[in-house]
Design a protein around this motif. Sequence first.
Motif, PDB file in Angstrom:
ATOM      1  N   PRO A   6       0.811  -1.235   0.000  1.00 45.88           N
ATOM      2  CA  PRO A   6       0.000   0.000   0.000  1.00 45.88           C
ATOM      3  C   PRO A   6       0.843   1.283   0.000  1.00 45.88           C
ATOM      4  O   PRO A   6       0.390   2.329   0.461  1.00 45.88           O
ATOM      5  N   LYS A  41       1.630   5.859   2.977  1.00 48.94           N
ATOM      6  CA  LYS A  41       1.046   4.533   3.202  1.00 48.94           C
ATOM      7  C   LYS A  41      -0.427   4.727   3.522  1.00 48.94           C
ATOM      8  O   LYS A  41      -0.760   5.442   4.477  1.00 48.94           O
ATOM      9  N   HIS A  42      -1.286   4.139   2.691  1.00 50.85           N
ATOM     10  CA  HIS A  42      -2.740   4.335   2.836  1.00 50.85           C
ATOM     11  C   HIS A  42      -3.065   5.834   2.872  1.00 50.85           C
ATOM     12  O   HIS A  42      -3.948   6.272   3.620  1.00 50.85           O
ATOM     13  N   ASP A  83       3.323  -3.390   8.347  1.00 51.28           N
ATOM     14  CA  ASP A  83       2.341  -3.611   9.402  1.00 51.28           C
ATOM     15  C   ASP A  83       2.976  -4.410  10.541  1.00 51.28           C
ATOM     16  O   ASP A  83       2.748  -4.130  11.716  1.00 51.28           O
TER      17      ASP A  83
END
Length: 227
Positions: free
Chosen positions: A134, A146-147, A207
């Motif tokens: 992402p 990121k996102h 993550d």
Amino acid sequence: MNILLVEDDKTIASGLEYSLQQDQFSTVLCHDVASAKKVIAEQLDQFALCLFDLSLPDGSGYELCRMVKAQSDIPVIFLTAVDDEVNVVMGLDMGADDYITKPFRIRELLSRIKSVLRRYHKQPQAKVVIEIAPIRIHTLEGKVFKHGIEIPLTALEYRLLLILANHPGQILSRNQLLEQIWDVAGDFVNDNTLTVYMKRLREKLEDDPKAPTIIKTVRGLGYKVGE
């Protein structure tokens, strides 16, 4: 090629200027931060590379490096009499391309200069946006998201990510990464330094940094992003 040389020791500066000119480089010489800032503000686009002494009478080479990197992606090499890890890492985090400790052999410095210039000239035209889901890397702004949320990276972390992202699906060995980030002949280059920066990068992007899915380790071979 034109080089901006900033060195307050006039004997060293004179010798460096002569040696660079003998090797077909042209030079602009400054002896302090104030005069160098004026040259950078007015003539930066005329230089292929900057050589900055770290300790100057009215400031430091760090100031000049920040100023250069804020305006242009021109390589910077630090000259310093201080050989300690803190200063090395600080300079690299700031975006410096190499770091050489006095006293040094002029042939070694010339080799470093040519190596840095080769790396810059070999770089292909960068994509404006690189996506590694992402993660989105906006190369013109030098920003990583990121996102949709910006992830703050140091100059060296960003460069390391960009090298991997520009070779999607390709396994890059630790030696290949070191060669593209620093000069192999640099005294400060070691495998542990790369490990530290890879760990920091994963902590910011993954993550679960202990089970990375963006920057993958290929055991015994190196690292890769993408399939």
